[in-house]
Design a protein around this motif. Structure first.
Motif, PDB file in Angstrom:
ATOM      1  N   LEU A 110       6.703 -23.983  26.292  1.00 63.50           N
ATOM      2  CA  LEU A 110       7.016 -22.635  25.741  1.00 63.50           C
ATOM      3  C   LEU A 110       5.995 -21.664  26.035  1.00 63.50           C
ATOM      4  CD1 LEU A 110       7.853 -24.873  22.369  1.00 63.50           C
ATOM      5  CD2 LEU A 110       9.636 -23.836  23.903  1.00 63.50           C
ATOM      6  N   PRO A 111       5.982 -21.262  27.245  1.00 64.25           N
ATOM      7  CA  PRO A 111       4.924 -20.450  27.524  1.00 64.25           C
ATOM      8  C   PRO A 111       4.897 -19.095  26.808  1.00 64.25           C
ATOM      9  CG  PRO A 111       6.700 -20.561  29.431  1.00 64.25           C
ATOM     10  CD  PRO A 111       6.889 -21.463  28.320  1.00 64.25           C
ATOM     11  N   SER A 112       5.722 -18.380  26.400  1.00 62.67           N
ATOM     12  CA  SER A 112       6.015 -17.221  25.684  1.00 62.67           C
ATOM     13  C   SER A 112       5.631 -17.324  24.280  1.00 62.67           C
ATOM     14  CB  SER A 112       7.077 -16.500  25.631  1.00 62.67           C
ATOM     15  OG  SER A 112       8.239 -17.167  25.144  1.00 62.67           O
ATOM     16  N   TRP A 113       5.393 -18.424  23.696  1.00 59.84           N
ATOM     17  CA  TRP A 113       4.993 -18.654  22.170  1.00 59.84           C
ATOM     18  C   TRP A 113       3.337 -18.926  21.782  1.00 59.84           C
ATOM     19  CZ3 TRP A 113       8.732 -18.168  18.536  1.00 59.84           C
ATOM     20  CH2 TRP A 113       9.958 -17.773  19.160  1.00 59.84           C
ATOM     21  N   ALA A 114       2.500 -18.543  22.704  1.00 57.48           N
ATOM     22  CA  ALA A 114       1.124 -18.336  22.533  1.00 57.48           C
ATOM     23  C   ALA A 114       0.781 -17.044  22.811  1.00 57.48           C
ATOM     24  CB  ALA A 114       0.496 -19.593  23.404  1.00 57.48           C
ATOM     25  N   PRO A 115      -0.329 -16.487  22.192  1.00 57.31           N
ATOM     26  CA  PRO A 115      -0.824 -17.150  20.946  1.00 57.31           C
ATOM     27  C   PRO A 115      -0.012 -17.000  19.654  1.00 57.31           C
ATOM     28  CG  PRO A 115      -1.840 -14.951  21.198  1.00 57.31           C
ATOM     29  CD  PRO A 115      -0.647 -15.238  22.435  1.00 57.31           C
ATOM     30  N   VAL A 116      -0.293 -18.088  18.856  1.00 55.19           N
ATOM     31  CA  VAL A 116       0.315 -18.131  17.490  1.00 55.19           C
ATOM     32  C   VAL A 116      -0.181 -16.893  16.564  1.00 55.19           C
ATOM     33  CG1 VAL A 116       0.688 -19.534  15.495  1.00 55.19           C
ATOM     34  CG2 VAL A 116       0.571 -20.658  17.602  1.00 55.19           C
ATOM     35  N   PRO A 117       0.767 -16.275  16.094  1.00 55.34           N
ATOM     36  CA  PRO A 117       0.207 -15.011  15.103  1.00 55.34           C
ATOM     37  C   PRO A 117      -0.335 -15.534  13.907  1.00 55.34           C
ATOM     38  CG  PRO A 117       2.544 -14.722  15.846  1.00 55.34           C
ATOM     39  CD  PRO A 117       2.151 -15.983  16.450  1.00 55.34           C
ATOM     40  N   LEU A 118      -1.542 -15.275  13.506  1.00 55.05           N
ATOM     41  CA  LEU A 118      -1.693 -15.778  12.406  1.00 55.05           C
ATOM     42  C   LEU A 118      -2.353 -14.666  11.340  1.00 55.05           C
ATOM     43  CD1 LEU A 118      -4.609 -17.952  14.146  1.00 55.05           C
ATOM     44  CD2 LEU A 118      -2.407 -18.773  13.184  1.00 55.05           C
ATOM     45  N   GLY A 119      -1.705 -13.660  11.187  1.00 53.67           N
ATOM     46  CA  GLY A 119      -1.742 -12.634  10.159  1.00 53.67           C
ATOM     47  C   GLY A 119      -1.075 -13.068   8.687  1.00 53.67           C
ATOM     48  N   GLN A 120      -1.679 -12.433   7.690  1.00 54.14           N
ATOM     49  CA  GLN A 120      -0.798 -12.951   6.512  1.00 54.14           C
ATOM     50  C   GLN A 120       0.573 -12.458   6.447  1.00 54.14           C
ATOM     51  OE1 GLN A 120      -3.203 -12.795   2.974  1.00 54.14           O
ATOM     52  NE2 GLN A 120      -1.519 -12.878   1.647  1.00 54.14           N
ATOM     53  N   LEU A 121       1.287 -13.449   6.157  1.00 54.23           N
ATOM     54  CA  LEU A 121       2.898 -13.016   5.838  1.00 54.23           C
ATOM     55  C   LEU A 121       3.156 -11.907   4.533  1.00 54.23           C
ATOM     56  CD1 LEU A 121       4.674 -16.482   6.613  1.00 54.23           C
ATOM     57  CD2 LEU A 121       4.254 -14.309   8.084  1.00 54.23           C
TER      58      LEU A 121
END
Length: 190
Positions: A110-121
């Motif tokens: 799943l190459p287009s799915w990194a990095p994981v966004p880690l901001g507050q929802l």
């Protein structure tokens, strides 16, 4: 809240017949967001599709949606929220079994799915994780929940919390979904 205000966001390869998302869709009338390509998911395409569905719902005068996401659907919610100017169109999100798409084995698939966004929802959310999920270590799922500002629930040793986990209609997660709709806090792990 009307059942058509609940949007189901499956992960990679969609959710099959025994999956809790599919069972909820059949029992409660929740609406599945159909992606254009379930087998070769591109993050940008999936974000655009979710945005289109939410904007179409707004144009129809519908209330803010509550998202019921599984696996890659969780990463979709985080990525969409990090880029959209329309996060007010979502009231809350149930995020089940987020995969760690930064792991080498998943990054290759799943190459287009990194990095994981880690901001507050910017809306209420809860992460459900299994202690033996083959796609994400429990500590990593706990970190996602903390970074996203989500309540965190350990669902036991149940694998990827999918059809193979034998969850059926999964009343525990359905209760959490209803709590999100009501604006209540989910039982949170400290």
């Amino acid at each position: 809240m009307s059942s058509d205000n609940i949007l189901i966001l499956p992960g990679w390869q969609d959710s099959g017949p025994g999956h809790w998302q599919t069972l909820w869709e059949a029992r409660h009338g929740y609406l599945r967001v159909q992606q254009h390509d379930w087998l070769r998911p591109l993050r940008g395409d999936w974000i655009a599709r979710l945005e289109d569905v939410l904007l179409a719902r707004q144009a129809e005068g519908r209330a803010a949606a509550v998202l019921a996401a599984h696996s890659l659907g969780c990463q979709l919610v985080a990525a969409w929220a990090a880029h959209s100017h329309n996060t007010h169109l979502v009231q809350g999100a149930l995020l089940v079994a987020p995969p760690d798409t930064e792991r080498d084995d998943l990054r290759g698939m799943l190459p287009s799915w990194a990095p994981v966004p880690l901001g507050q929802l910017p809306f209420a959310s809860a992460v459900f994780a299994s202690s033996d999920d083959p796609f994400c270590a429990l500590d990593r799922a706990r970190r996602f929940a903390a970074d996203w500002g989500a309540d965190f629930v350990v669902a036991g040793a149940r694998g990827h919390l999918n059809a193979d986990s034998g969850l059926g209609h999964w009343p525990q997660a359905q209760q959490a979904l209803q709590a999100l709709i009501a604006g209540e806090t989910i039982n949170k792990e400290n």
